[in-house]
Design an enzyme around this catalytic site. Sequence first.
Site, PDB file in Angstrom:
ATOM      1  N   ALA A   2       3.987  -6.246  -9.847  1.00 18.82           N
ATOM      2  CA  ALA A   2       5.071  -5.884  -8.917  1.00 18.82           C
ATOM      3  C   ALA A   2       6.336  -6.651  -9.287  1.00 18.82           C
ATOM      4  O   ALA A   2       7.106  -6.222 -10.151  1.00 18.82           O
ATOM      5  CB  ALA A   2       4.642  -6.163  -7.479  1.00 18.82           C
ATOM      6  N   ARG A   3       6.559  -7.788  -8.656  1.00 16.40           N
ATOM      7  CA  ARG A   3       7.681  -8.673  -8.965  1.00 16.40           C
ATOM      8  C   ARG A   3       7.218 -10.107  -8.784  1.00 16.40           C
ATOM      9  O   ARG A   3       6.546 -10.443  -7.799  1.00 16.40           O
ATOM     10  CB  ARG A   3       8.878  -8.401  -8.040  1.00 16.40           C
ATOM     11  N   HIS A  31       6.078  -7.200 -19.152  1.00 20.97           N
ATOM     12  CA  HIS A  31       6.711  -6.257 -18.213  1.00 20.97           C
ATOM     13  C   HIS A  31       6.701  -4.836 -18.786  1.00 20.97           C
ATOM     14  O   HIS A  31       7.734  -4.175 -18.915  1.00 20.97           O
ATOM     15  CB  HIS A  31       8.141  -6.692 -17.880  1.00 20.97           C
ATOM     16  N   ILE A  89       1.948   3.071  -5.491  1.00 22.42           N
ATOM     17  CA  ILE A  89       1.179   2.397  -6.537  1.00 22.42           C
ATOM     18  C   ILE A  89      -0.105   1.810  -5.967  1.00 22.42           C
ATOM     19  O   ILE A  89      -1.188   1.971  -6.538  1.00 22.42           O
ATOM     20  CB  ILE A  89       2.027   1.313  -7.223  1.00 22.42           C
ATOM     21  N   GLU A  93      12.687 -13.472 -17.277  1.00 17.77           N
ATOM     22  CA  GLU A  93      12.308 -12.479 -18.278  1.00 17.77           C
ATOM     23  C   GLU A  93      13.445 -12.317 -19.284  1.00 17.77           C
ATOM     24  O   GLU A  93      14.596 -12.139 -18.871  1.00 17.77           O
ATOM     25  CB  GLU A  93      11.980 -11.135 -17.610  1.00 17.77           C
ATOM     26  N   PHE A 108       0.833  -1.206   0.000  1.00 24.64           N
ATOM     27  CA  PHE A 108       0.000   0.000   0.000  1.00 24.64           C
ATOM     28  C   PHE A 108       0.863   1.250   0.000  1.00 24.64           C
ATOM     29  O   PHE A 108       0.626   2.198   0.726  1.00 24.64           O
ATOM     30  CB  PHE A 108      -0.940  -0.019   1.210  1.00 24.64           C
ATOM     31  N   GLY A 109       1.897   1.199  -0.859  1.00 17.77           N
ATOM     32  CA  GLY A 109       2.701   2.389  -1.087  1.00 17.77           C
ATOM     33  C   GLY A 109       2.067   3.250  -2.167  1.00 17.77           C
ATOM     34  O   GLY A 109       0.837   3.260  -2.333  1.00 17.77           O
TER      35      GLY A 109
END
Length: 330
Positions: free
Chosen positions: A249-250, A297, A169, A278, A166-167
Amino acid sequence: MSIIETQRERTDLPLVAVPNIVDSMLEPFTSTLDLLHDIARVRIYTDFTLDEDTLVERMDGAKAVIVIGFHVSDAMLDRVGDHVECFAFGGTGVASYINLIATRERGIRVCNVVHYGNGAVAEHAVALIMELARRTGRMDAAMHIGGWHGEDGTSLENKTIALVGFGGIGQHVARIARGFGMHILVWNSHLDAQAVHDLEATPVDDLGELFERADIVSLHLPLLADTAGLITPEHLNHLRPGTIFVNTARAEVIQPGVLTSRLQRGDISAGLDVFDAEPLPDDDPLRTLPNVVLTPHVAWRAEAAYASLTKQVTQSIAAYFTGESFNVAN
């Protein structure tokens, strides 16, 4: 392939190499180069490559390197560590692209960028949600082939979205979700109480409970030592049939292989922009699953994000050569 060079005659200035660049980033990047006037000369290679030998060759003689779209492997670091003094990473999750411990041990500065693409990534996450909910892309592809076959959609109003992270982004996604009339659950190791209040979100401390209560789960965690592998098979087993799972995200915040296994059961759907490997291998099983929407991505790739990202990497290089500190990651 072409090369753009600034202050070429100023051999007294240190060289900054940009061995890779996305076409759309070239104009905003070149517009920032005045920040390095009389500080450093710049060499930009305008084509995109992931070949390690080529990347190393393009870094030859550079004291600083701007890293866009490729991983600085430990082997690559061994090959360029005798002359590179600063890496400026243009993206999110620098720790998964450059070994911060190894660079610190070598005395090489690593800089990152912050909050450059909050809106872009949030909007892409919502685009994946919308595609999974309404299947507009799939129906468009079918219409171009021929015929008149529609699909039922899912309304987002009154649905519950769970934001893991919950930063900047995650909060941007929450603002969009409120516009749809959605209920918002949030999990974060350190919650911003004011943002929770302002966005009318409900904190949930247990990830399993969070997943179980959600119609949509969207990941917005950075990749750190304490987030790597955070999400386990047990968490994913809490997802109810019909749940939409989104990751911009990742991939590494999920334990390896467990999301693919969960998706192969076929009772949930996913929108994925990030992957363990990737580029995603052509034979990866995710490519065969009809309940998955895949993008390569690109969530961060938007004009406003390019402008902020390119300015920040240039500022970090200028700060290094003028003895200052800007966005230092290691």
